[in-house]
Design an enzyme around this catalytic site. Structure first.
Site, PDB file in Angstrom:
ATOM      1  N   ASP A 151     -36.163 -21.998 -58.246  1.00 11.95           N
ATOM      2  CA  ASP A 151     -34.663 -22.165 -57.994  1.00 11.95           C
ATOM      3  C   ASP A 151     -34.002 -23.119 -59.109  1.00 11.95           C
ATOM      4  O   ASP A 151     -34.505 -24.732 -58.746  1.00 11.95           O
ATOM      5  CB  ASP A 151     -33.629 -21.999 -56.422  1.00 11.95           C
ATOM      6  CG  ASP A 151     -34.441 -21.026 -55.848  1.00 11.95           C
ATOM      7  OD1 ASP A 151     -34.969 -20.283 -56.893  1.00 11.95           O
ATOM      8  OD2 ASP A 151     -33.872 -20.626 -54.941  1.00 11.95           O
ATOM      9  N   ARG A 160     -31.537 -21.899 -45.056  1.00 18.03           N
ATOM     10  CA  ARG A 160     -32.292 -22.878 -45.760  1.00 18.03           C
ATOM     11  C   ARG A 160     -30.895 -22.838 -47.319  1.00 18.03           C
ATOM     12  O   ARG A 160     -29.550 -22.040 -46.975  1.00 18.03           O
ATOM     13  CB  ARG A 160     -33.404 -22.308 -46.297  1.00 18.03           C
ATOM     14  CG  ARG A 160     -33.303 -20.809 -46.310  1.00 18.03           C
ATOM     15  CD  ARG A 160     -34.920 -21.118 -47.830  1.00 18.03           C
ATOM     16  NE  ARG A 160     -35.226 -19.181 -47.620  1.00 18.03           N
ATOM     17  CZ  ARG A 160     -35.400 -18.975 -46.655  1.00 18.03           C
ATOM     18  NH1 ARG A 160     -35.745 -19.199 -45.438  1.00 18.03           N
ATOM     19  NH2 ARG A 160     -35.962 -17.357 -46.688  1.00 18.03           N
TER      20      ARG A 160
HETATM   21  C1  FRU Z   1     -35.599 -18.556 -52.966  1.00 13.93           C
HETATM   22  C2  FRU Z   1     -35.775 -19.635 -52.600  1.00 13.93           C
HETATM   23  C3  FRU Z   1     -35.275 -20.084 -51.591  1.00 13.93           C
HETATM   24  C4  FRU Z   1     -36.263 -21.413 -50.810  1.00 13.93           C
HETATM   25  C5  FRU Z   1     -36.938 -21.837 -52.549  1.00 13.93           C
HETATM   26  C6  FRU Z   1     -38.022 -22.580 -52.327  1.00 13.93           C
HETATM   27  O1  FRU Z   1     -36.383 -18.169 -54.532  1.00 13.93           O
HETATM   28  O2  FRU Z   1     -36.923 -18.384 -51.773  1.00 13.93           O
HETATM   29  O3  FRU Z   1     -34.498 -19.931 -50.212  1.00 13.93           O
HETATM   30  O4  FRU Z   1     -35.715 -22.496 -50.739  1.00 13.93           O
HETATM   31  O5  FRU Z   1     -36.648 -20.391 -53.036  1.00 13.93           O
HETATM   32  O6  FRU Z   1     -39.088 -22.679 -53.049  1.00 13.93           O
END
Ligand code: FRU
Length: 493
Positions: free
Chosen positions: A40, A165
């Site tokens: 991300d 999160r």
């Molecule tokens: C989305 C995600 C988020 C998390 C991150 C972990 O792609 O699953 O929810 O913070 O990637 O790498």
């Protein structure tokens, strides 16, 4: 001290191994990790007049691992400068990973990062996710002594501490305070977006729930972003476990845009519609910022989780972002256009006007793998055109296509013959507006990807393509009679 060691290790590693990756192993103007894995976009924001962009990062492998934050900055959203890794999982509250988050400028000129600290192994009942802060100068960051600042028990409704999160913070100058949205998961496994506020960025309180999945639009909602645009309020979320509906939401983990209105006094969001953001094969976890001149710009991970384990032969990096896109609303519909700064990098225009449609057309000067190509197609008379296809990344054994089926009212992106060695989903269709057989397709290619903007951004289709670079042919194919214009630019720095 464990702290300095982990980050210093990551910085030393990326310095050595990142430098070994040749420029031609990467796209030209799409962001990739310094080395290893990226997912991300995080902390996409303006800080002291420059754009900052962090990313979910595992430098040591081309597969996902304990998350760090990588870091880039730019003056124009197109040319990015690499900075050393910003955060590593080095505290008890984030030892399981420094997950996604965001950034804002504090009134005293420091940069504030808010991220998810993961304690315990991700995806286990023991896992605990909390929101944590780090403060810095645009390069080096100190984690806040009083972390975490947001915990699931601040939310009055029962929700699961293992799924809380991806905080997105912003400063609201009108209210002179900070807000944050984060994804939460209720007891029935459905997702929701919780809103928090803070006067100083450090002391936070719960405000309310903005919207919920009710297990209808996927389950857990990841990576929420909330902003006002052209008089409406938009909540963009990335739901896990989406069920497909017609041509939309096919990627399992997909991205939706909830449009509605927002009452600033009660902090209530009223949803009026739900739409897909991207109809391609690779698009997830977008984040937006507001530019100093007032544009809302979105960037996303150009990958679907389902495809992310498959890598190109010999790859030393995995994962990239989309080109940043300007958002607007036109007749209530979300419009996405490449940021206008891209036009500064257009070179060597080739224009072909009023070309008659034929079974197969090759045009002089129209080829390449790093380019900005617009095709405008119109039927000879009403109903005379059945389909129009643009093939690119083409040679004798490879091609990727974008095909407009006039009667069906769809555009299909197909990378089946892109040369990828794994059996993954390779075709997606998008519904397009009926304009009597007329269509405009803008295609951005950057070595390893294609982004198709249909009818000036009414739909976008993004996909990684895995085709060898020598396959650089472009051709056009039509069924029926019509005419088309082609406008092509190479893109270079
Ligand atoms: C989305 C995600 C988020 C998390 C991150 C972990 O792609 O699953 O929810 O913070 O990637 O790498």
């Amino acid at each position: 001290m464990m702290k300095q060691t982990k980050l210093a290790e990551a910085r030393a590693y990326e310095k050595t191994y990142g430098a070994q990756i040749l420029p031609e192993e990467r796209p030209l103007f799409h962001v990739t990790p310094t080395v290893g894995w990226l997912n991300d976009p995080n902390g996409f924001s303006v800080y002291q007049g420059e754009y900052h962009l962090f990313y979910q990062y595992y430098p040591y492998d081309i597969h996902w691992g304990p998350m760090h934050w990588g870091h880039m900055k730019s003056r124009d959203l197109i040319r990015w400068e690499r900075l050393p890794a910003a955060l590593a999982p080095d505290m008890e509250y984030d030892a399981g990973g420094v997950f996604s988050g965001s950034a804002a400028e504090l009134p005293d000129g420091r940069q504030l990062l808010m991220y998810t600290g993961v304690q315990g192994k991700d995806n286990t009942p023991e896992c605990r996710q909390t929101q944590c802060l780090a403060v810095g100068d645009g390069r080096n960051y100190q984690k806040y002594e009083q972390n975490p600042v947001l915990t699931a028990d601040m939310i009055p409704e029962p929700c699961q501490a293992k799924d809380f999160r991806d905080p997105k913070i912003w400063r609201d100058p009108a209210e002179n305070c900070f807000f944050a949205v984060a994804g939460i998961r209720m007891q029935d496994n459905s997702g929701a977006v919780a809103l928090f506020s803070s006067e100083d960025g450090f002391h936070w309180q719960y405000v309310g729930i903005l919207d919920r999945s009710r297990n209808e639009y996927g389950r857990m909602w990841e990576c929420p972003d909330f902003f006002e645009l052209d008089g409406g309020a938009l909540l963009i979320v990335s739901p896990q476990e989406m069920r497909a509906q017609g041509l939309t939401f096919h990627n399992g983990n997909d991205v939706i845009c909830l449009q509605g209105s927002y009452d600033r006094r009660t902090h209530a969001f009223t949803r009026e519609s739900v739409s897909a953001v991207d109809y391609g094969l690779d698009f997830y976890a977008p984040q937006t910022l507001k530019t100093p001149d007032g544009r809302r710009v979105l960037i996303a991970w150009m990958q679907a989780w389902e495809n992310s384990q498959f890598c190109r032969d010999g790859a030393r990096w995995q994962g990239m972002f989309t080109l940043p896109r300007e958002l607007s609303l036109r007749e209530g519909r979300l419009i996405q256009q490449p940021v206008k700064e891209l036009e500064n990098y257009r070179r060597n225009p080739v224009l072909c006007k009023d070309v008659p449609c034929a079974r197969r057309t090759l045009l002089p000067g129209i080829s390449g793998r790093i380019l900005d190509l617009t095709v405008h197609v119109r039927p000879q008379q009403e109903g005379s055109l059945e389909s129009f296809t643009v093939y690119f990344a083409q040679n004798d054994s490879h091609s990727v296509s974008v095909r407009y089926e006039v009667r069906k009212g769809t555009v299909c992106l197909d990378r089946t013959d892109s040369g990828f060695r794994y059996n993954i989903v390779n075709r997606r269709e998008a519904p397009v507006r009926d304009q009597g057989g007329e269509i405009r397709l803008r295609i951005l290619l950057d070595r390893f990807s294609a982004e198709i903007f249909v009818n000036d951004g009414e739909q976008v289709m993004s996909a990684c393509i895995y085709t060898p670079q020598e396959a650089d042919g472009i051709s056009f194919e039509a069924e029926g009679s019509g005419r088309f214009d082609v406008e092509k630019y190479e893109l270079s720095f």
